[in-house]
Design a protein around this motif. Structure first.
Motif, short mmCIF file in Angstrom:
data_model
loop_
_atom_site.label_atom_id
_atom_site.label_comp_id
_atom_site.label_asym_id
_atom_site.label_seq_id
_atom_site.Cartn_x
_atom_site.Cartn_y
_atom_site.Cartn_z
N GLU A 102 63.99 -1.93 26.47
CA GLU A 102 64.54 -0.77 27.00
C GLU A 102 64.83 0.18 25.87
N ALA A 103 65.36 -0.27 24.94
CA ALA A 103 65.74 0.80 23.72
C ALA A 103 64.44 1.59 23.21
N GLU A 104 63.20 0.68 23.34
CA GLU A 104 61.98 1.55 23.00
C GLU A 104 61.63 2.63 23.98
N PHE A 105 61.73 2.18 25.17
CA PHE A 105 61.43 3.25 26.19
C PHE A 105 62.02 4.33 26.04
N LEU A 106 63.61 4.08 26.01
CA LEU A 106 64.67 5.25 26.08
C LEU A 106 64.38 6.09 24.93
N ARG A 107 64.09 5.54 23.85
CA ARG A 107 63.70 6.41 22.38
C ARG A 107 62.84 7.45 22.82
N TRP A 108 61.56 6.86 23.38
CA TRP A 108 60.46 7.72 23.99
C TRP A 108 60.74 8.86 25.16
N TYR A 109 61.62 8.45 25.88
CA TYR A 109 62.05 9.19 26.78
C TYR A 109 62.88 10.53 26.29
N TYR A 110 63.97 10.20 25.37
CA TYR A 110 64.76 11.21 24.79
C TYR A 110 63.93 11.90 23.77
N ASP A 111 62.82 11.41 23.24
CA ASP A 111 61.81 12.23 22.41
C ASP A 111 61.13 13.06 23.02
N HIS A 112 60.77 13.07 24.47
CA HIS A 112 59.73 13.61 25.26
C HIS A 112 60.19 14.75 26.12
N CYS A 113 61.60 14.41 26.56
CA CYS A 113 62.11 14.90 27.92
C CYS A 113 62.78 16.49 27.51
N LEU A 114 62.46 17.47 28.05
CA LEU A 114 63.05 18.63 27.73
C LEU A 114 64.42 18.60 28.16
N THR A 115 64.99 18.07 29.02
CA THR A 115 66.46 18.21 29.36
C THR A 115 66.72 16.57 29.77
N PRO A 116 66.85 15.52 28.86
CA PRO A 116 66.99 14.23 29.32
C PRO A 116 68.27 14.10 29.87
N ASP A 117 68.44 13.00 30.83
CA ASP A 117 69.75 12.62 31.30
C ASP A 117 70.30 11.64 30.36
N SER A 118 71.55 11.75 30.11
CA SER A 118 72.33 11.15 29.11
C SER A 118 72.53 9.99 29.32
N ASN A 119 72.46 9.46 30.89
CA ASN A 119 72.87 8.09 31.22
C ASN A 119 71.92 7.35 31.30
N ALA A 120 71.70 6.50 30.36
CA ALA A 120 70.61 5.47 29.99
C ALA A 120 70.47 4.65 31.45
N ALA A 121 71.44 4.05 32.21
CA ALA A 121 71.53 3.19 33.33
C ALA A 121 70.82 4.08 34.38
N ARG A 122 70.92 5.21 34.30
CA ARG A 122 70.54 6.15 35.51
C ARG A 122 68.83 6.34 35.14
N VAL A 123 68.45 6.53 33.92
CA VAL A 123 67.03 6.62 33.77
C VAL A 123 66.36 5.25 34.04
N LEU A 124 66.74 4.20 33.67
CA LEU A 124 66.25 3.10 33.91
C LEU A 124 65.99 2.83 35.53
N ASN A 125 66.99 3.08 36.05
CA ASN A 125 67.16 2.89 37.70
C ASN A 125 65.89 3.73 38.04
N ASP A 126 65.93 4.93 37.52
CA ASP A 126 64.86 5.90 37.90
C ASP A 126 63.60 5.16 37.85
N VAL A 127 63.07 4.59 36.88
CA VAL A 127 62.07 3.87 36.55
C VAL A 127 61.86 2.79 37.55
N TYR A 128 62.82 2.02 37.70
CA TYR A 128 62.78 0.87 38.80
C TYR A 128 62.65 1.47 40.13
#
Length: 78
Positions: A7-33
Motif C-alpha cells: 500500500e505504501a507504493e500505491f499511496l506514494r503514487w496517489y499523493y504524487d498524482h492527485c490535485l487535492t489528495p485526502d491526507s487520511n491514508a486509511a480513507r483512501v485505501l477504503n475508497d479503493v476497496y
C-alpha cells in the motif's frame, strides 16, 4: 478486514498524482476497496478533474479473496 499489500507504493503514487489528495491514508485505501466492491474493476482512477496532469490517472491492483472453512479474507495487491 481487508489486507493491503504494497500500500505504501500505491499511496506514494496517489499523493504524487492527485490535485487535492485526502491526507487520511486509511480513507483512501477504503475508497479503493469500496470502488472494487461497487464495480468489480481492479484499477483505481483519479479522474482528470482531480489529477495534477488534467487527465485520468489509473493505478491497477489485484483483488483476491482467501479463506477456508467459511472464512473470508480479502486482499488487495498494489
Amino acid at each position: 478486514m481487508v489486507t493491503y499489500v504494497n500500500e505504501a507504493e500505491f499511496l506514494r503514487w496517489y499523493y504524487d498524482h492527485c490535485l487535492t489528495p485526502d491526507s487520511n491514508a486509511a480513507r483512501v485505501l477504503n475508497d479503493v476497496y469500496m470502488g472494487y466492491c461497487a464495480t468489480g474493476g481492479q484499477e483505481y482512477v483519479i479522474p482528470a478533474g482531480k489529477s495534477l496532469s488534467g487527465k485520468d490517472e489509473i493505478y491497477p491492483f489485484r483483488f483476491e479473496d482467501k479463506g477456508c472453512c467459511g472464512s473470508s479474507i480479502p486482499f488487495l495487491y498494489f
